[in-house]
Design an enzyme around this catalytic site. Sequence first.
Site, short mmCIF file in Angstrom:
data_model
loop_
_atom_site.label_atom_id
_atom_site.label_comp_id
_atom_site.label_asym_id
_atom_site.label_seq_id
_atom_site.Cartn_x
_atom_site.Cartn_y
_atom_site.Cartn_z
N ARG A 126 0.80 -1.25 0.00
CA ARG A 126 0.08 -0.13 -0.02
C ARG A 126 1.02 1.23 -0.05
O ARG A 126 2.13 1.20 0.14
CB ARG A 126 -1.09 -0.15 1.28
CG ARG A 126 -0.81 -0.79 2.32
CD ARG A 126 0.43 -0.39 3.08
NE ARG A 126 0.20 1.11 3.40
CZ ARG A 126 1.10 1.87 3.50
NH1 ARG A 126 2.59 1.70 3.44
NH2 ARG A 126 1.00 2.97 3.89
N GLY A 127 0.20 2.42 -0.39
CA GLY A 127 1.03 3.70 -0.50
C GLY A 127 1.18 3.83 -1.93
O GLY A 127 1.58 3.03 -2.74
N ALA A 128 0.65 5.09 -2.34
CA ALA A 128 0.22 5.35 -3.96
C ALA A 128 1.80 5.11 -4.68
O ALA A 128 1.79 4.21 -5.79
CB ALA A 128 0.16 6.61 -4.20
N ARG A 138 -6.93 -0.46 -6.92
CA ARG A 138 -7.22 0.76 -5.88
C ARG A 138 -7.69 1.97 -6.85
O ARG A 138 -6.79 2.59 -7.37
CB ARG A 138 -5.95 0.96 -5.10
CG ARG A 138 -5.60 -0.27 -4.30
CD ARG A 138 -6.54 -0.35 -3.03
NE ARG A 138 -6.51 0.64 -1.99
CZ ARG A 138 -6.03 1.06 -0.96
NH1 ARG A 138 -4.93 0.40 -0.52
NH2 ARG A 138 -6.43 2.32 -0.12
N GLN A 187 -1.88 1.69 10.30
CA GLN A 187 -0.51 1.82 9.48
C GLN A 187 0.57 2.50 10.28
O GLN A 187 1.66 2.14 10.16
CB GLN A 187 -0.69 2.68 8.25
CG GLN A 187 -1.64 1.67 7.07
CD GLN A 187 -3.18 2.28 7.02
OE1 GLN A 187 -3.55 2.47 8.12
NE2 GLN A 187 -3.52 2.32 5.99
N ASP A 234 -2.28 10.42 -1.99
CA ASP A 234 -2.46 9.45 -2.79
C ASP A 234 -2.91 9.96 -4.37
O ASP A 234 -2.85 9.60 -5.24
CB ASP A 234 -3.68 8.52 -2.32
CG ASP A 234 -3.18 7.78 -1.48
OD1 ASP A 234 -2.98 6.28 -1.65
OD2 ASP A 234 -2.95 8.00 -0.02
N ASN A 265 -5.70 12.01 1.04
CA ASN A 265 -4.46 11.25 1.72
C ASN A 265 -5.43 10.41 2.68
O ASN A 265 -6.94 10.68 3.03
CB ASN A 265 -3.57 12.20 2.52
CG ASN A 265 -2.55 11.01 3.08
OD1 ASN A 265 -1.84 10.49 2.33
ND2 ASN A 265 -2.11 11.63 4.27
N LYS A 266 -4.74 9.57 3.44
CA LYS A 266 -5.64 8.49 4.48
C LYS A 266 -6.59 9.33 5.18
O LYS A 266 -6.20 10.58 5.75
CB LYS A 266 -4.42 7.83 5.33
CG LYS A 266 -4.83 6.87 6.26
CD LYS A 266 -5.87 5.85 5.54
CE LYS A 266 -5.09 4.99 4.31
NZ LYS A 266 -6.02 4.35 3.74
#
EC number: 5.3.1.23
Length: 351
Positions: free
Chosen positions: A52-54, A95, A200, A241, A251-252
């Site tokens: 995960r993480g763009a 995603r 996370q 992201d 973002n998250k």
Amino acid sequence: MSTHTHDSIRAVQWTGTQLSLLDQRLLPHESVYLEMDTATAAADAIRDMVVRGAPAIGVTAAYAVVLAARRAWAADQRGWRAGMAPDLKALADSRPTAVNLFWALARMGQVMEGLPDDQDPEPALLAEAERIHQEDVDGNRHMGDLGAALLQDGRDVLTHCNTGSLATGGYGTALGVIRSAYAQGRVKHVYADETRPWLQGARLTAWELVQDGIPVSLLCEGAAASLMREGRVGWVIVGSDRIAANGDAANKIGTYGLAVLARHHGVKFMVAAPTTTIDMEAATGADIPIEQRGQEEVLELAGRRVAAPGANAWNPAFDVTPAELIDAIVTERGVVENPDLQKMKALFAAD
């Protein structure tokens, strides 16, 4: 000063024959790499949060295209393009918010377009995937130095979610800024939000900082306001992201709240992200698709229900921070302070 120490982790690796992903669902208790030799397995890994993480998703997708090409060429050496289509669609669907995913697929697609129908596409695609990976690491290191230069007061910093080597090809975006700043003596301590519901911050960011010898304290999201009121942090540093053309940044979930709190308390707010995260086709944050994830992520913890029976959950994976709450967007191409449409356009015009 450019000091790229405190950097020991690579979550996405090419073994020479297949893709190897550090299973981030098992951290911090186990470090297990999953080997995969199909694009559909890689798509599943992206969707299921193995990776995960763009930026890391983009690098993973690039290598997955190599696997798709290998399979399609083995099946039909004249019709390999058509044979790759289902795999490419599976990757694109994995995603929806991470624009780096689509950027990487488009870049690999450009290489495919330049290849003759009777040529094995794998070598050219692998070379491009490796180039994408190395460019990400190099860009993150440069971004880290640019962002660190903004941290003048020596106070501690707060970060949210994971934006480090685990979320990128290596070194990290927001955590790359923190790595560079720590190495230069500009930051002595990092506060990390737990980042619910996937934790996370607790599982990944805290683990990564401990691995690389950077002091870290974990806090619940709800404690961030008190931390800021005590004057402990000078900057909030986060990743993104997808960033819209006007500087709004997705973002998250929880990032927007931090930006509001930071503005109230006079704390600076930085978004660190590669230019591949910027979507100039999205005019504002309202044009960014926000992924809704399953209710069980909120209602359960480690597979066991913690919420009252009968309760439902609302579980957006991301929120959008308006550009007017962002003091600086740091990219590998430069820093955009107090972002707006004109400044974002100028970033891309500076070739």
